[in-house]
Motif scaffolding. Structure first.
Motif, PDB file in Angstrom:
ATOM      1  N   THR A  63      12.775  12.191  -9.355  1.00  0.00           N
ATOM      2  CA  THR A  63      11.608  11.321  -9.547  1.00  0.00           C
ATOM      3  C   THR A  63      12.019  10.002 -10.180  1.00  0.00           C
ATOM      4  OG1 THR A  63      11.111  12.322 -11.714  1.00  0.00           O
ATOM      5  CG2 THR A  63      10.032  13.281  -9.780  1.00  0.00           C
ATOM      6  N   THR A  64      12.979  10.052 -11.080  1.00  0.00           N
ATOM      7  CA  THR A  64      13.478   8.822 -11.705  1.00  0.00           C
ATOM      8  C   THR A  64      14.104   7.906 -10.668  1.00  0.00           C
ATOM      9  OG1 THR A  64      13.923   9.956 -13.795  1.00  0.00           O
ATOM     10  CG2 THR A  64      15.053   7.871 -13.426  1.00  0.00           C
ATOM     11  N   SER A  65      14.883   8.483  -9.763  1.00  0.00           N
ATOM     12  CA  SER A  65      15.504   7.707  -8.691  1.00  0.00           C
ATOM     13  C   SER A  65      14.451   7.092  -7.777  1.00  0.00           C
ATOM     14  CB  SER A  65      16.446   8.597  -7.877  1.00  0.00           C
ATOM     15  OG  SER A  65      16.992   7.877  -6.783  1.00  0.00           O
ATOM     16  N   THR A  66      13.415   7.883  -7.455  1.00  0.00           N
ATOM     17  CA  THR A  66      12.340   7.376  -6.596  1.00  0.00           C
ATOM     18  C   THR A  66      11.628   6.199  -7.244  1.00  0.00           C
ATOM     19  OG1 THR A  66      11.977   9.561  -5.616  1.00  0.00           O
ATOM     20  CG2 THR A  66      10.186   7.969  -5.426  1.00  0.00           C
ATOM     21  N   MET A  67      11.292   6.319  -8.529  1.00  0.00           N
ATOM     22  CA  MET A  67      10.597   5.244  -9.231  1.00  0.00           C
ATOM     23  C   MET A  67      11.464   3.992  -9.312  1.00  0.00           C
ATOM     24  SD  MET A  67       7.559   6.279  -9.909  1.00  0.00           S
ATOM     25  CE  MET A  67       6.934   5.282 -11.253  1.00  0.00           C
ATOM     26  N   THR A 117       0.805  -1.225   0.000  1.00  0.00           N
ATOM     27  CA  THR A 117       0.000   0.000   0.000  1.00  0.00           C
ATOM     28  C   THR A 117       0.839   1.277   0.000  1.00  0.00           C
ATOM     29  OG1 THR A 117      -1.849  -1.128   1.091  1.00  0.00           O
ATOM     30  CG2 THR A 117      -1.798   1.276   1.210  1.00  0.00           C
ATOM     31  N   PRO A 118       1.794   1.446   0.936  1.00  0.00           N
ATOM     32  CA  PRO A 118       2.591   2.678   0.886  1.00  0.00           C
ATOM     33  C   PRO A 118       3.416   2.800  -0.385  1.00  0.00           C
ATOM     34  CG  PRO A 118       3.463   1.134   2.524  1.00  0.00           C
ATOM     35  CD  PRO A 118       2.130   0.624   2.110  1.00  0.00           C
ATOM     36  N   LEU A 119       3.877   1.681  -0.937  1.00  0.00           N
ATOM     37  CA  LEU A 119       4.632   1.741  -2.187  1.00  0.00           C
ATOM     38  C   LEU A 119       3.744   2.214  -3.332  1.00  0.00           C
ATOM     39  CD1 LEU A 119       6.944  -1.410  -2.165  1.00  0.00           C
ATOM     40  CD2 LEU A 119       7.624   0.980  -2.131  1.00  0.00           C
ATOM     41  N   ALA A 120       2.502   1.745  -3.344  1.00  0.00           N
ATOM     42  CA  ALA A 120       1.566   2.175  -4.385  1.00  0.00           C
ATOM     43  C   ALA A 120       1.300   3.675  -4.284  1.00  0.00           C
ATOM     44  CB  ALA A 120       0.259   1.389  -4.271  1.00  0.00           C
ATOM     45  N   VAL A 121       1.213   4.185  -3.054  1.00  0.00           N
ATOM     46  CA  VAL A 121       0.985   5.618  -2.844  1.00  0.00           C
ATOM     47  C   VAL A 121       2.198   6.419  -3.316  1.00  0.00           C
ATOM     48  CG1 VAL A 121       0.644   7.408  -1.112  1.00  0.00           C
ATOM     49  CG2 VAL A 121      -0.615   5.263  -0.936  1.00  0.00           C
ATOM     50  N   ILE A 122       3.388   5.958  -2.961  1.00  0.00           N
ATOM     51  CA  ILE A 122       4.616   6.648  -3.386  1.00  0.00           C
ATOM     52  C   ILE A 122       4.712   6.681  -4.911  1.00  0.00           C
ATOM     53  CG2 ILE A 122       7.143   6.535  -3.384  1.00  0.00           C
ATOM     54  CD1 ILE A 122       6.947   5.293  -0.581  1.00  0.00           C
ATOM     55  N   ARG A 123       4.400   5.553  -5.543  1.00  0.00           N
ATOM     56  CA  ARG A 123       4.447   5.506  -7.006  1.00  0.00           C
ATOM     57  C   ARG A 123       3.439   6.484  -7.616  1.00  0.00           C
ATOM     58  NH1 ARG A 123       6.155   1.781 -10.705  1.00  0.00           N
ATOM     59  NH2 ARG A 123       6.516   0.192  -9.099  1.00  0.00           N
ATOM     60  N   ALA A 124       2.205   6.480  -7.098  1.00  0.00           N
ATOM     61  CA  ALA A 124       1.162   7.356  -7.638  1.00  0.00           C
ATOM     62  C   ALA A 124       1.531   8.830  -7.450  1.00  0.00           C
ATOM     63  CB  ALA A 124      -0.171   7.053  -6.957  1.00  0.00           C
ATOM     64  N   ASN A 125       2.030   9.177  -6.265  1.00  0.00           N
ATOM     65  CA  ASN A 125       2.415  10.563  -6.006  1.00  0.00           C
ATOM     66  C   ASN A 125       3.557  11.015  -6.917  1.00  0.00           C
ATOM     67  OD1 ASN A 125       0.493  10.730  -4.017  1.00  0.00           O
ATOM     68  ND2 ASN A 125       1.932  10.492  -2.306  1.00  0.00           N
ATOM     69  N   THR A 126       4.495  10.122  -7.137  1.00  0.00           N
ATOM     70  CA  THR A 126       5.630  10.453  -8.005  1.00  0.00           C
ATOM     71  C   THR A 126       5.177  10.639  -9.446  1.00  0.00           C
ATOM     72  OG1 THR A 126       7.093   9.143  -6.560  1.00  0.00           O
ATOM     73  CG2 THR A 126       7.944   9.737  -8.730  1.00  0.00           C
ATOM     74  N   GLU A 127       4.258   9.787  -9.891  1.00  0.00           N
ATOM     75  CA  GLU A 127       3.735   9.912 -11.258  1.00  0.00           C
ATOM     76  C   GLU A 127       2.984  11.234 -11.429  1.00  0.00           C
ATOM     77  OE1 GLU A 127       1.409   6.409 -11.675  1.00  0.00           O
ATOM     78  OE2 GLU A 127       3.105   5.147 -12.317  1.00  0.00           O
ATOM     79  N   VAL A 128       2.223  11.641 -10.398  1.00  0.00           N
ATOM     80  CA  VAL A 128       1.516  12.924 -10.453  1.00  0.00           C
ATOM     81  C   VAL A 128       2.514  14.081 -10.516  1.00  0.00           C
ATOM     82  CG1 VAL A 128       0.032  14.511  -9.177  1.00  0.00           C
ATOM     83  CG2 VAL A 128      -0.560  12.092  -9.288  1.00  0.00           C
ATOM     84  N   THR A 129       3.559  13.993  -9.717  1.00  0.00           N
ATOM     85  CA  THR A 129       4.600  15.024  -9.719  1.00  0.00           C
ATOM     86  C   THR A 129       5.240  15.154 -11.100  1.00  0.00           C
ATOM     87  OG1 THR A 129       5.094  14.647  -7.372  1.00  0.00           O
ATOM     88  CG2 THR A 129       6.780  15.762  -8.681  1.00  0.00           C
ATOM     89  N   ARG A 151      12.476  -1.571  -7.187  1.00  0.00           N
ATOM     90  CA  ARG A 151      13.313  -2.510  -6.433  1.00  0.00           C
ATOM     91  C   ARG A 151      12.547  -3.084  -5.242  1.00  0.00           C
ATOM     92  NH1 ARG A 151      18.717  -2.894  -6.900  1.00  0.00           N
ATOM     93  NH2 ARG A 151      18.936  -3.197  -4.654  1.00  0.00           N
ATOM     94  N   MET A 152      11.819  -2.227  -4.551  1.00  0.00           N
ATOM     95  CA  MET A 152      11.037  -2.697  -3.414  1.00  0.00           C
ATOM     96  C   MET A 152       9.926  -3.639  -3.849  1.00  0.00           C
ATOM     97  SD  MET A 152      12.175  -1.732  -0.521  1.00  0.00           S
ATOM     98  CE  MET A 152      10.733  -2.113   0.467  1.00  0.00           C
ATOM     99  N   ASP A 153       9.299  -3.345  -4.989  1.00  0.00           N
ATOM    100  CA  ASP A 153       8.281  -4.250  -5.533  1.00  0.00           C
ATOM    101  C   ASP A 153       8.883  -5.628  -5.783  1.00  0.00           C
ATOM    102  OD1 ASP A 153       6.032  -2.679  -5.502  1.00  0.00           O
ATOM    103  OD2 ASP A 153       6.348  -1.853  -7.509  1.00  0.00           O
TER     104      ASP A 153
END
Length: 238
Positions: free
Chosen positions: A55-59, A33-45, A64-66
């Motif tokens: 953002t590339t580093s975050t994704m 769940t938190p990973l999905a939120v981080i991914r969604a927020n980064t995509e919006v950014t 990797r965590m997935d």
């Protein structure tokens, strides 16, 4: 009396293993769940401000965590016994190997690799189709990830002289000479970080080893003439 005391002695170990498996499963689901939120927020950014190195580093780290979560789930499932629907029976190992390799054809082609499978049957084996399929799938997936660019992946299944099957999965790997290949079976171990198509975490091969042990068999790895080969011997499911 011996059976009673033995059962009592191992009961805490069994319960500990069950709790550990349950913890891994629960933790894996909670982390999604938190990973999905981080991914969604980064995509919006990225949509609002454009893609940046941050953002590339975050994704990249989310991916990797997935991968780690998927492999943790793989460990938990590998520890489970087959269900009633997967009761041990006489199966054709050659047919299972062919069916397991077939879906990788398009992936190998897209990666510019040659994939071949030689599994003439029938090859009788006392076991479950699901466990043999999991073993072959993990080995072929690993072979494609580690294969040299423009190389080949070969799968071969032959009957064992005293019953069972021998499965060989090899791939081009020029840099394999001199490596400590046995450590490939250590969980989370990765010998070569340089291969750009390598996305494994060293868990799949430890699962392969555990499956082989359930079949009173073994799995070994060797390197020769530019190819790395995993050889699995499956005798009969215990």
């Amino acid at each position: 009396m011996v059976a009673i005391f033995s059962s009592r002695a191992i009961r805490p170990e069994v319960e500990s293993a069950r709790r550990q498996q349950q913890f891994i499963t629960n933790a894996s689901h909670e982390l999604k769940t938190p990973l999905a939120v981080i991914r969604a927020n980064t995509e919006v950014t990225e949509m609002m401000s454009g893609q940046t190195e941050w953002t590339t580093s975050t994704m990249r780290q989310v991916d990797r965590m997935d991968g780690l979560i998927q492999n943790l789930v793989m460990i938990a499932r590998a520890s489970e016994s087959e269900s009633a629907d997967d009761a041990v029976m006489k199966i054709d190992a050659a047919e299972v190997v062919r069916a397991s390799v077939e879906p990788f054809g398009s992936l190998a082609s897209q990666s510019g690799l040659e994939l071949t499978c030689e599994a003439d049957g029938p090859i009788p084996l006392d076991g479950t189709a699901s466990s043999v399929q999991q073993l072959v799938t993990l080995l072929v997936d690993n072979a494609i990830k580690y294969c040299d660019e423009g190389g080949h992946v070969r799968v071969e299944a032959t009957p064992r002289a005293r019953g069972g099957v021998v499965i060989n999965v090899s791939n081009s790997y020029a840099e394999g000479e001199g490596m400590n290949l046995d450590r490939f079976f250590d969980r989370f171990y990765r010998e070569d970080e340089a291969h750009s198509n390598q996305k494994g975490y060293g868990i799949g091969l430890s699962v392969v080893e555990s499956i082989a042990k359930r079949y009173k068999g073994s799995v070994k790895v060797g390197w020769a003439s530019g190819d790395i080969t995993f050889t699995c011997v499956l005798k009969r499911h215990t």
